[in-house]
Design a protein around this motif. Structure first.
Motif, PDB file in Angstrom:
ATOM      1  N   ARG A 174     125.038  -5.218 -44.953  1.00 33.72           N
ATOM      2  CA  ARG A 174     126.361  -4.858 -44.447  1.00 33.72           C
ATOM      3  C   ARG A 174     126.925  -5.976 -43.581  1.00 33.72           C
ATOM      4  NH1 ARG A 174     128.611  -3.015 -39.833  1.00 33.72           N
ATOM      5  NH2 ARG A 174     130.409  -1.612 -40.024  1.00 33.72           N
ATOM      6  N   THR A 175     126.078  -6.564 -42.750  1.00 34.34           N
ATOM      7  CA  THR A 175     126.541  -7.640 -41.863  1.00 34.34           C
ATOM      8  C   THR A 175     126.937  -8.867 -42.660  1.00 34.34           C
ATOM      9  OG1 THR A 175     125.033  -6.807 -40.159  1.00 34.34           O
ATOM     10  CG2 THR A 175     125.951  -9.003 -39.824  1.00 34.34           C
ATOM     11  N   ILE A 176     126.218  -9.150 -43.728  1.00 31.07           N
ATOM     12  CA  ILE A 176     126.588 -10.263 -44.602  1.00 31.07           C
ATOM     13  C   ILE A 176     128.008 -10.062 -45.119  1.00 31.07           C
ATOM     14  CG2 ILE A 176     126.169 -11.308 -46.874  1.00 31.07           C
ATOM     15  CD1 ILE A 176     123.176 -10.944 -46.369  1.00 31.07           C
ATOM     16  N   GLU A 188     126.598 -22.011 -44.516  1.00 29.48           N
ATOM     17  CA  GLU A 188     126.577 -21.853 -43.064  1.00 29.48           C
ATOM     18  C   GLU A 188     125.838 -20.582 -42.648  1.00 29.48           C
ATOM     19  OE1 GLU A 188     130.871 -24.087 -42.292  1.00 29.48           O
ATOM     20  OE2 GLU A 188     130.791 -21.901 -42.478  1.00 29.48           O
ATOM     21  N   LEU A 189     125.668 -19.677 -43.575  1.00 32.78           N
ATOM     22  CA  LEU A 189     125.007 -18.400 -43.286  1.00 32.78           C
ATOM     23  C   LEU A 189     123.562 -18.355 -43.758  1.00 32.78           C
ATOM     24  CD1 LEU A 189     127.776 -15.806 -44.273  1.00 32.78           C
ATOM     25  CD2 LEU A 189     126.844 -16.170 -41.987  1.00 32.78           C
ATOM     26  N   GLY A 249     119.615 -21.346 -42.344  1.00 34.75           N
ATOM     27  CA  GLY A 249     120.155 -20.005 -42.158  1.00 34.75           C
ATOM     28  C   GLY A 249     120.519 -19.718 -40.715  1.00 34.75           C
ATOM     29  N   LEU A 250     121.465 -18.820 -40.522  1.00 32.18           N
ATOM     30  CA  LEU A 250     121.938 -18.456 -39.188  1.00 32.18           C
ATOM     31  C   LEU A 250     120.845 -17.689 -38.445  1.00 32.18           C
ATOM     32  CD1 LEU A 250     124.705 -18.928 -37.816  1.00 32.18           C
ATOM     33  CD2 LEU A 250     125.299 -16.580 -38.392  1.00 32.18           C
ATOM     34  N   ARG A 251     120.661 -18.034 -37.164  1.00 39.61           N
ATOM     35  CA  ARG A 251     119.628 -17.405 -36.343  1.00 39.61           C
ATOM     36  C   ARG A 251     120.257 -16.801 -35.095  1.00 39.61           C
ATOM     37  NH1 ARG A 251     114.624 -18.898 -38.359  1.00 39.61           N
ATOM     38  NH2 ARG A 251     114.833 -20.384 -40.063  1.00 39.61           N
ATOM     39  N   HIS A 262     131.112 -15.433 -30.073  1.00 41.20           N
ATOM     40  CA  HIS A 262     131.207 -16.482 -31.081  1.00 41.20           C
ATOM     41  C   HIS A 262     129.843 -16.776 -31.693  1.00 41.20           C
ATOM     42  CE1 HIS A 262     130.356 -19.251 -27.501  1.00 41.20           C
ATOM     43  NE2 HIS A 262     129.394 -19.539 -28.352  1.00 41.20           N
ATOM     44  N   VAL A 263     129.874 -17.467 -32.824  1.00 43.02           N
ATOM     45  CA  VAL A 263     128.657 -17.978 -33.455  1.00 43.02           C
ATOM     46  C   VAL A 263     128.830 -19.478 -33.645  1.00 43.02           C
ATOM     47  CG1 VAL A 263     128.112 -15.826 -34.643  1.00 43.02           C
ATOM     48  CG2 VAL A 263     129.508 -17.550 -35.793  1.00 43.02           C
ATOM     49  N   VAL A 264     127.721 -20.176 -33.691  1.00 47.74           N
ATOM     50  CA  VAL A 264     127.739 -21.619 -33.926  1.00 47.74           C
ATOM     51  C   VAL A 264     127.092 -21.877 -35.277  1.00 47.74           C
ATOM     52  CG1 VAL A 264     126.972 -23.882 -33.126  1.00 47.74           C
ATOM     53  CG2 VAL A 264     127.639 -22.129 -31.465  1.00 47.74           C
ATOM     54  N   VAL A 265     127.823 -22.542 -36.170  1.00 50.52           N
ATOM     55  CA  VAL A 265     127.324 -22.789 -37.518  1.00 50.52           C
ATOM     56  C   VAL A 265     127.236 -24.290 -37.785  1.00 50.52           C
ATOM     57  CG1 VAL A 265     128.286 -20.623 -38.365  1.00 50.52           C
ATOM     58  CG2 VAL A 265     129.633 -22.721 -38.570  1.00 50.52           C
ATOM     59  N   PHE A 266     126.367 -24.650 -38.707  1.00 44.54           N
ATOM     60  CA  PHE A 266     126.248 -26.044 -39.137  1.00 44.54           C
ATOM     61  C   PHE A 266     127.253 -26.232 -40.263  1.00 44.54           C
ATOM     62  CE2 PHE A 266     123.687 -29.521 -41.282  1.00 44.54           C
ATOM     63  CZ  PHE A 266     123.898 -30.453 -40.270  1.00 44.54           C
ATOM     64  N   GLY A 267     128.403 -26.828 -39.946  1.00 41.36           N
ATOM     65  CA  GLY A 267     129.528 -26.864 -40.857  1.00 41.36           C
ATOM     66  C   GLY A 267     129.401 -27.838 -42.006  1.00 41.36           C
TER      67      GLY A 267
END
Length: 372
Positions: free
Chosen positions: A169-171, A184-185, A196-198, A208-213
């Motif tokens: 669901r969160t995905i 990024e996810l 992957g996001l941790r 906010h979230v920080v992603v590797f763009g």
């Protein structure tokens, strides 16, 4: 798109105008319709920037190999889901039209873009799954079903663990609400830096979230209310034993066994409660891969009974389709700058290019309104 940073030297003809100068002249003198100029300008300026990065100083220096490389960059943007295959061909057609003007202006003997070699890398100019974006009805149905699936898992009427139902669901929510890229996810098996996001990438207090763009730099993405709520619920259910725990752990049991063996030097016996072992020893399991996320989206699309118009053998709502839909929704409503920020495009021109089809439709409607 970005060109090769190692510009190759050219024997420039100082009497010939630069590519940018010629583009400016073409836009100013040749294109009389404002709509055409507005549509073509960002594409041709991007082509001029590509030429500069490649060390191509003047139009006279261009050859079919250069146009072939430009086509390759368009293809890379297509593969990455940034533009549709038809859009890539449209951009190349803009460049070909510009170079035809250069031939008529006697800056070139022949058009280097009008060759089979130049067009070799262009994607097919027809709708495919790569051009997909989630329709509003599909998006709403998918979100509704993701909620429904959580309830069914809680009531144990389906054979899906509750934590996995919340994970899936969160995905869906993060894709629909934030327009994040799959890379990024999720984990990319071919890129060690994308694991992957941790949870240590998530700041629920600050939202906010920080992603590797895509730029291979870390980028901050603000959370909408729905995304924030989904992450809070997932964290409550998942209870990650460490901040390095992935938001979306893999379901692949052998990968979990491998993680324990790598951390301890011993492989648990087959049939062990591998999830409990990981938690008790605070051994971080791998995140779901991009390929795994696509399988999840296939399952959710099918279970929700969502029809997808696609030529793929297994049509489903693909992750990048949510990103295109979010940008398209904002852009169509007149919030182009919000779309730029949401998609984290480097410039508004990139956003205009990504949604040139919407821009073209608006121009056509404006013409009809003026004529009425």
């Amino acid at each position: 798109m970005s060109g090769d940073t190692d510009a190759r030297p050219r024997d420039a003809d100082l009497t010939s105008p630069t590519v940018q100068e010629t583009v400016d002249r073409y836009l100013e003198k040749k294109l009389e319709a404002g709509g055409s100029r507005a549509t073509m300008k960002p594409v041709l300026e991007d082509f001029a920037a590509f030429c500069e990065d490649e060390g191509i100083d003047t139009v006279a220096d261009l050859d079919s190999g250069d146009c072939r490389e430009y086509g390759l960059e368009l293809r890379e943007d297509f593969i990455d889901g940034q533009i549709a295959g038809s859009t890539a061909n449209t951009y190349f057609a803009y460049v070909r039209a510009f170079l035809s003007f250069c031939v008529r202006d006697e800056l070139l003997d022949t058009n280097p873009a009008a060759t089979e070699r130049a067009e070799e890398f262009l994607p097919e100019d027809k709708p495919t799954g790569e051009t997909q974006f989630w329709e509003p009805e599909q998006r709403e149905r998918l979100l509704e079903y993701a909620d429904e699936r959580v309830r069914m898992a809680r009531d144990e009427v389906i054979d899906v663990p509750l934590e996995r139902a919340y994970r899936d669901r969160t995905i869906v929510v993060l894709l629909a609400e934030l327009g994040l890229r799959g890379a990024e996810l999720f984990r990319d098996s071919d890129d060690k830096e994308r694991d992957g996001l941790r949870w240590d990438d998530v700041d629920l207090d600050r939202g906010h979230v920080v992603v590797f763009g895509k730029s291979r730099e870390y980028e901050t993405v603000g959370l909408t209310e729905a995304a924030h709520a989904a992450l809070e619920r997932l964290k409550r259910v998942q209870e990650p034993p460490t901040d390095e725990w992935p938001l979306f752990p893999t379901d692949h049991a052998p990968s979990k066994y491998d993680a324990v063996e790598t951390a301890t030097g011993e492989r648990p016996e087959t049939g062990s409660d591998i999830d409990s072992i990981l938690r008790e020893r605070e051994i971080v399991p791998p995140s779901i891969t991009k390929e795994g996320s696509r399988e999840t989206m296939k399952d959710l699309t099918n279970e929700a009974g969502i029809e997808v118009d696609s030529e793929k053998d297994e049509p489903y709502l693909e992750p990048h389709g949510a990103r295109r839909a979010l940008g398209g929704e904002l852009y169509e409503k007149g919030y182009s700058e919000v779309a730029q920020k949401a998609l984290r495009h480097e410039s508004i021109e990139t956003t205009h290019k990504a949604y040139s089809d919407i821009q073209a439709e608006k121009t056509a409607k404006s013409i009809d309104e003026i004529r009425d």
